[in-house]
Design a protein around this motif. Structure first.
Motif: not given
Length: 78
Positions: A45-53
């Protein structure tokens, strides 16, 4: 001669609704969809959260740019 033209996000939405939707709300929707995709498929999820940010930051910068160009156009029309 300097004239101050104040513009709001509401005016930008009213005059350029498609462009505002694409550049202000589109990246946010894509970031949330990517985050949801990561949650559904059980990936990191950290990669996807970074992308969302990053997508939210892009939406903020693009909206500020479009507000600035809209303000310049409004000043030129006066």
């Amino acid at each position: 001669m300097t004239n101050k033209a104040t513009v709001s996000f509401r005016e930008l939405c009213r005059e350029l609704p498609v462009q505002t939707g694409l550049f202000s709300f589109g990246p946010v929707a894509i970031g949330l969809a990517q985050l949801w995709n990561g949650l559904v498929h059980g990936t990191t999820v950290s990669f996807h959260a970074l992308f969302a940010i990053v997508m939210v930051a892009f939406a903020v910068l693009a909206t500020r740019y479009h507000l600035a160009t809209f303000r310049l156009d409004k000043l030129e029309r006066k």
